[in-house]
Design a protein around this motif. Structure first.
Motif, short mmCIF file in Angstrom:
data_model
loop_
_atom_site.label_atom_id
_atom_site.label_comp_id
_atom_site.label_asym_id
_atom_site.label_seq_id
_atom_site.Cartn_x
_atom_site.Cartn_y
_atom_site.Cartn_z
N ALA A 149 47.44 -5.81 111.03
CA ALA A 149 48.10 -5.08 111.65
C ALA A 149 47.39 -3.93 112.27
CB ALA A 149 49.25 -4.68 110.86
N GLY A 150 46.47 -3.29 111.37
CA GLY A 150 45.63 -2.20 111.70
C GLY A 150 44.66 -2.37 112.84
N GLU A 151 44.21 -3.88 112.96
CA GLU A 151 43.22 -3.95 114.12
C GLU A 151 44.09 -4.34 115.25
OE1 GLU A 151 40.14 -7.01 112.96
OE2 GLU A 151 40.63 -6.54 110.98
N TYR A 152 45.21 -5.13 114.94
CA TYR A 152 45.92 -5.14 116.31
C TYR A 152 46.43 -3.72 117.12
CZ TYR A 152 47.16 -10.01 116.58
OH TYR A 152 47.24 -11.60 116.61
N MET A 153 46.92 -2.64 116.02
CA MET A 153 47.47 -1.76 116.86
C MET A 153 45.99 -0.70 117.19
SD MET A 153 49.32 1.45 114.52
CE MET A 153 47.95 1.93 113.62
N ALA A 154 44.87 -0.80 116.59
CA ALA A 154 43.65 -0.16 117.10
C ALA A 154 43.27 -0.60 118.56
CB ALA A 154 42.59 -0.41 116.34
N VAL A 155 43.45 -1.69 118.86
CA VAL A 155 43.01 -2.36 120.17
C VAL A 155 43.85 -1.77 121.09
CG1 VAL A 155 43.27 -4.19 121.85
CG2 VAL A 155 42.30 -4.61 119.45
N GLY A 156 45.13 -1.46 121.08
CA GLY A 156 46.21 -0.81 121.84
C GLY A 156 46.05 0.59 121.90
N LEU A 157 45.39 1.26 120.87
CA LEU A 157 45.28 2.75 120.57
C LEU A 157 43.93 3.05 121.59
CD1 LEU A 157 46.30 3.29 117.10
CD2 LEU A 157 47.51 4.17 119.31
N PHE A 158 42.78 2.28 121.46
CA PHE A 158 41.66 2.32 121.88
C PHE A 158 41.85 2.23 123.52
CE2 PHE A 158 38.97 0.47 118.18
CZ PHE A 158 39.13 1.74 117.43
N ALA A 159 42.58 1.22 123.88
CA ALA A 159 42.75 1.16 125.26
C ALA A 159 43.54 2.05 126.01
CB ALA A 159 43.43 -0.19 125.66
N ALA A 160 44.64 2.92 125.33
CA ALA A 160 45.26 3.92 125.78
C ALA A 160 44.42 5.20 125.87
CB ALA A 160 46.32 4.01 124.98
N GLY A 161 43.08 5.26 125.29
CA GLY A 161 42.22 6.36 125.22
C GLY A 161 42.80 7.11 124.08
N THR A 162 43.50 6.92 123.01
CA THR A 162 44.11 7.85 122.09
C THR A 162 43.03 8.47 121.22
OG1 THR A 162 45.90 6.02 121.63
CG2 THR A 162 45.48 8.12 119.88
N PRO A 163 43.03 9.83 120.86
CA PRO A 163 41.93 10.61 120.24
C PRO A 163 41.83 9.72 118.96
CG PRO A 163 43.49 12.18 121.27
CD PRO A 163 44.34 10.64 121.23
N LEU A 164 40.56 10.00 118.38
CA LEU A 164 40.08 9.29 117.27
C LEU A 164 41.03 9.68 115.91
CD1 LEU A 164 38.16 7.38 115.70
CD2 LEU A 164 36.61 9.39 115.62
N ALA A 165 41.29 11.29 115.83
CA ALA A 165 42.04 11.85 114.81
C ALA A 165 43.55 11.18 114.97
CB ALA A 165 41.95 13.35 115.06
N ALA A 166 44.08 10.79 115.91
CA ALA A 166 45.54 10.33 115.90
C ALA A 166 45.43 8.86 115.65
CB ALA A 166 45.98 10.26 117.40
N ILE A 167 44.21 8.14 115.96
CA ILE A 167 44.06 6.89 115.46
C ILE A 167 43.93 6.71 113.98
CG2 ILE A 167 42.58 4.68 115.70
CD1 ILE A 167 41.65 5.53 118.42
N LEU A 168 42.99 7.68 113.41
CA LEU A 168 42.95 7.64 112.06
C LEU A 168 44.25 7.80 111.10
CD1 LEU A 168 39.57 9.53 111.72
CD2 LEU A 168 40.02 7.01 111.46
N LEU A 169 44.94 8.87 111.84
CA LEU A 169 46.21 8.90 111.20
C LEU A 169 47.21 7.94 111.05
CD1 LEU A 169 48.03 11.16 109.84
CD2 LEU A 169 48.80 11.94 112.05
N ALA A 170 47.36 7.34 112.29
CA ALA A 170 48.18 6.22 112.49
C ALA A 170 47.83 4.99 111.55
CB ALA A 170 48.18 5.75 114.00
N GLU A 171 46.28 4.74 111.56
CA GLU A 171 45.78 3.58 110.57
C GLU A 171 46.16 4.01 109.07
OE1 GLU A 171 44.63 0.86 111.45
OE2 GLU A 171 44.39 1.01 113.52
#
Length: 237
Positions: A53-75
């Motif tokens: 689930a984290g990998e699936y979500m990460a692809v969308g977050l990367f593609a959307a240009g989400t900041p790294l800190a926000a990605i880490l918190l979401a994960e």
């Protein structure tokens, strides 16, 4: 190390996860490539992150240009449930020896369901038996994601129905676990608390993104209340 008989037994246990991880890993690899990333990134993510689930979500977050800190918190919030899994396995893993670090890293929803639903064969090393199950699941996920990524470089793919594959996998795992343990309380509590959290969300009381966390919290509280009383009563005898 396991002898051939016990290895085959461990491998048979992982068959539902094999089909599930191949069915879900291939679309992940395809989705990653379709988002513009190189195929080998599927292997890197699956080897070092290993969280479906984290990998699936990460692809969308990367593609959307989400900041790294926000990605880490979401994960973190998506995978925080693994802390609960680990706590519930403390006594089961007390005799696994050198396998403990690997089992900690390789613990996923599906592997957790398998490990809590099997018993170690007589005479087999507990760490090696549990570890074999966990490593096989790990290889299935890596294989599925890499196959999908490679296929994504040459063919188009329709993602309709992919979400059902994950639901089907969890359903099979739940049935196997109930058959092995004959314990209907945890799944019943999980279903009830999930429905309660969804009802609160539909009523506008609970934000939709908090449904999972609230369901887990309610389920843990209910199980502690019920099983804690039982354990205290047994200890007092």
């Amino acid at each position: 190390m396991l002898d051939q008989s016990n290895f085959r037994r461990a491998a048979r246990t992982t068959v539902p996860v094999f089909f599930g991880y191949i069915a879900i890993g291939i679309p992940f690899g395809l989705m990653l490539v379709s988002a513009g990333y190189p195929w080998w990134l599927a292997a890197v993510m699956s080897v070092f992150i290993y969280a479906g689930a984290g990998e699936y979500m990460a692809v969308g977050l990367f593609a959307a240009g989400t900041p790294l800190a926000a990605i880490l918190l979401a994960e973190f919030f998506v995978n925080v449930r693994h802390i609960v899994y680990g706590l519930s396995l403390i006594s089961q893993f007390k005799d696994v020896g050198k396998w403990k670090p690997a089992l900690m890293f390789l613990l996923t929803d599906e592997t957790y369901a398998l490990l809590t639903g099997v018993s170690v064969p007589k005479g087999a090393d507990a760490g090696a038996y549990y570890g074999t199950i966990a490593v096989l699941d790990y290889l299935y996920w890596i294989g599925g994601s890499v196959i999908g990524a490679l296929l994504g470089t040459v063919i188009p793919f329709d993602f309709a129905g992919v979400d059902f594959a994950l639901t089907a996998l969890f359903t099979v795992m739940l049935i196997n676990q109930i058959r092995a343990s004959r314990d209907f309380l945890p799944p019943a509590v999980g279903i009830a608390t999930t429905l309660a959290a969804i009802a609160l969300s539909r009523a506008g009381i609970l934000p939709g993104q908090h449904v999972l966390l609230v369901a887990i919290a309610l389920g843990l509280a209910a199980l502690v209340a019920v099983r804690g009383r039982k354990f205290r009563a047994e200890a007092a005898r």
